[in-house]
Enzyme design. Structure first.
Site, PDB file in Angstrom:
ATOM      1  N   GLY A  40       0.822  -1.209   0.000  1.00  0.00           N
ATOM      2  CA  GLY A  40       0.000   0.000   0.000  1.00  0.00           C
ATOM      3  C   GLY A  40       0.849   1.250   0.000  1.00  0.00           C
ATOM      4  N   GLY A  59       0.799   4.372   2.085  1.00  0.00           N
ATOM      5  CA  GLY A  59       0.203   5.049   3.240  1.00  0.00           C
ATOM      6  C   GLY A  59       0.339   6.560   3.118  1.00  0.00           C
ATOM      7  N   THR A  60      -0.122   7.230   4.153  1.00  0.00           N
ATOM      8  CA  THR A  60      -0.074   8.693   4.177  1.00  0.00           C
ATOM      9  C   THR A  60       1.359   9.193   4.163  1.00  0.00           C
ATOM     10  OG1 THR A  60      -2.058   8.636   5.525  1.00  0.00           O
ATOM     11  CG2 THR A  60      -0.829  10.708   5.532  1.00  0.00           C
ATOM     12  N   GLY A 107       4.179   7.167   3.586  1.00  0.00           N
ATOM     13  CA  GLY A 107       5.178   6.434   2.820  1.00  0.00           C
ATOM     14  C   GLY A 107       4.665   5.068   2.424  1.00  0.00           C
ATOM     15  N   VAL A 161       4.077   1.070   2.218  1.00  0.00           N
ATOM     16  CA  VAL A 161       3.921  -0.016   3.188  1.00  0.00           C
ATOM     17  C   VAL A 161       4.302  -1.319   2.484  1.00  0.00           C
ATOM     18  CG1 VAL A 161       2.379  -1.042   4.904  1.00  0.00           C
ATOM     19  CG2 VAL A 161       1.912   1.250   4.044  1.00  0.00           C
ATOM     20  N   ASP A 172      -6.744  10.237  12.014  1.00  0.00           N
ATOM     21  CA  ASP A 172      -6.972   9.941  10.588  1.00  0.00           C
ATOM     22  C   ASP A 172      -7.538   8.533  10.398  1.00  0.00           C
ATOM     23  OD1 ASP A 172      -4.964   9.659   7.574  1.00  0.00           O
ATOM     24  OD2 ASP A 172      -6.989  10.440   7.875  1.00  0.00           O
TER      25      ASP A 172
HETATM   26  N1  LIG Z   1      -4.295  -3.098   1.293  1.00  0.00           N
HETATM   27  S1  LIG Z   1      -4.406  -4.615   1.696  1.00  0.00           S
HETATM   28  O1  LIG Z   1      -4.008  -5.434   0.582  1.00  0.00           O
HETATM   29  O2  LIG Z   1      -5.739  -4.879   2.173  1.00  0.00           O
HETATM   30  C1  LIG Z   1      -3.340  -4.957   2.985  1.00  0.00           C
HETATM   31  C2  LIG Z   1      -2.945  -4.111   3.984  1.00  0.00           C
HETATM   32  C3  LIG Z   1      -2.087  -4.749   4.907  1.00  0.00           C
HETATM   33  C4  LIG Z   1      -1.532  -4.099   6.030  1.00  0.00           C
HETATM   34  N2  LIG Z   1      -1.472  -2.794   6.180  1.00  0.00           N
HETATM   35  C5  LIG Z   1      -0.918  -2.437   7.395  1.00  0.00           C
HETATM   36  C6  LIG Z   1      -0.733  -1.128   7.865  1.00  0.00           C
HETATM   37  C7  LIG Z   1      -0.178  -0.906   9.105  1.00  0.00           C
HETATM   38  C8  LIG Z   1       0.196  -1.969   9.885  1.00  0.00           C
HETATM   39  C9  LIG Z   1       0.022  -3.292   9.451  1.00  0.00           C
HETATM   40  C10 LIG Z   1      -0.536  -3.493   8.180  1.00  0.00           C
HETATM   41  S2  LIG Z   1      -0.877  -4.950   7.359  1.00  0.00           S
HETATM   42  C11 LIG Z   1      -1.859  -6.058   4.599  1.00  0.00           C
HETATM   43  S3  LIG Z   1      -2.671  -6.490   3.155  1.00  0.00           S
END
Ligand SMILES: NS(=O)(=O)c1cc(-c2nc3ccccc3s2)cs1
Length: 299
Positions: free
Chosen positions: A15, A17-18, A20, A22, A129
């Site tokens: 992803g 994020g806001t 940076g 992920v 947020d």
């Molecule tokens: N965007 S998505 O494909 O649903 C997806 C998001 C994530 C994660 N996003 C974050 C953000 C912050 C902390 C742990 C995770 S785990 C794992 S798969």
């Protein structure tokens, strides 16, 4: 400690994020799968302000079953990395992946998130947020965990992400949209109310595409705020007496119920108490947890 580059092996980008990118990564020391958040600071050369480092390090103490554990904060070569437990997907993707969340699931998820908010608010940590993208869903456990608590205070809330992606305003509380600077814990209750409605209805409650559009989308349903419905609103920095005056609903729960047909009367009553203009009159997480809507939760 081992350099972050060697210690964590990036597997894939999950992803933007806001602050940076992920990544899904593997911790070579423990073999665990983690989420690695790279925090871009606008002044890369000046490094990360020590206040931000201290703020973030405090967040390692925040531990709750409905908050994504922050495992580590790694700061090297003026880059900041936050290492979280990995959770399979976020609520935005989860809602997109199911035709409809059932009523028990909506109730469980909101109850979990209110517990997380209550825990953080009692420790004077505000999210600022909250949105479906930073709420994570463990499908097997049917458990939600909130990510990114407290980052906004440490790094500020930009208008755009570092890749100039627009930050969604759909969950933003009216006091922030009207320029109040000393906003507090009620901003998270407003955001959660918007998420509550969206989980029930599969459609965002107020989906503005600019700050004024966001405000007017709220006003059209909840009425244009005025001193009698929100004492002090007319003194907020971005309040304009020239705002169009949409009528204040006599029964907000019924008004919200027009759009949200998949929520029972008690759910609508709770929602109407979360989507209240005056932050001082808005229900708190502690009060919301006692609402009759949760009486039939078997846990
Ligand atoms: N965007 S998505 O494909 O649903 C997806 C998001 C994530 C994660 N996003 C974050 C953000 C912050 C902390 C742990 C995770 S785990 C794992 S798969």
């Amino acid at each position: 400690f081992v350099q972050s580059e060697e210690r964590y092996q990036k597997l894939e980008k999950i992803g933007e994020g806001t602050y940076g990118l992920v990544y899904k990564a593997k911790d070579n020391q423990t073999g665990e799968i983690v989420a690695l958040k790279k925090i871009r600071m606008d002044h890369e050369d000046e490094g990360v302000p020590s206040t931000a480092i201290r703020e973030i390090s405090l967040l390692k103490e925040v531990q709750h079953p409905n908050i994504v554990p922050l495992k580590d904060v790694v700061y090297d070569e003026s880059r900041l990395y936050l290492i979280f437990d990995f959770v399979d997907l976020d609520l935005k993707k989860y809602m997109e992946s199911v035709p409809q969340l059932d009523r028990v699931q909506v109730k469980k998820f909101i109850h979990q998130m209110l517990q997380a908010l209550n825990y953080c608010h009692q420790n004077r940590v505000i999210h600022r947020d909250l949105k479906p993208q930073n709420i994570l869903v463990d499908i097997k456990q049917q458990n939600t965990q909130i990510a990114d608590f407290g980052l906004a205070r440490a790094f500020g809330l930009p208008l755009k992400t570092y890749t100039h992606e627009v930050i969604t305003l759909w969950y933003r509380a009216p006091e922030i949209l009207l320029g109040q600077r000393q906003y507090s814990t009620p901003v998270d209750i407003w955001s959660l109310g918007c998420i509550f409605a969206e989980m029930a209805q599969k459609r965002p409650l107020f989906c503005g595409d600019s700050e004024i559009d966001q405000l007017f989308k709220i006003f059209k349903i909840m009425g244009t705020p005025k001193e009698s419905t929100w004492p002090g609103v007319s003194t907020l920095p971005d309040f304009k007496s020239t705002f169009p005056r949409w009528p204040t609903p006599t029964n907000p729960a019924a008004t919200l119920g027009r759009d949200i047909t998949n929520l029972c009367p008690l759910g609508l009553d709770l929602l109407a108490k979360m989507i209240v203009y005056d932050p001082y009159a808005r229900i708190t997480a502690e009060e919301a947890l006692k609402h009759a809507y949760f009486d039939d939760l078997n846990n």
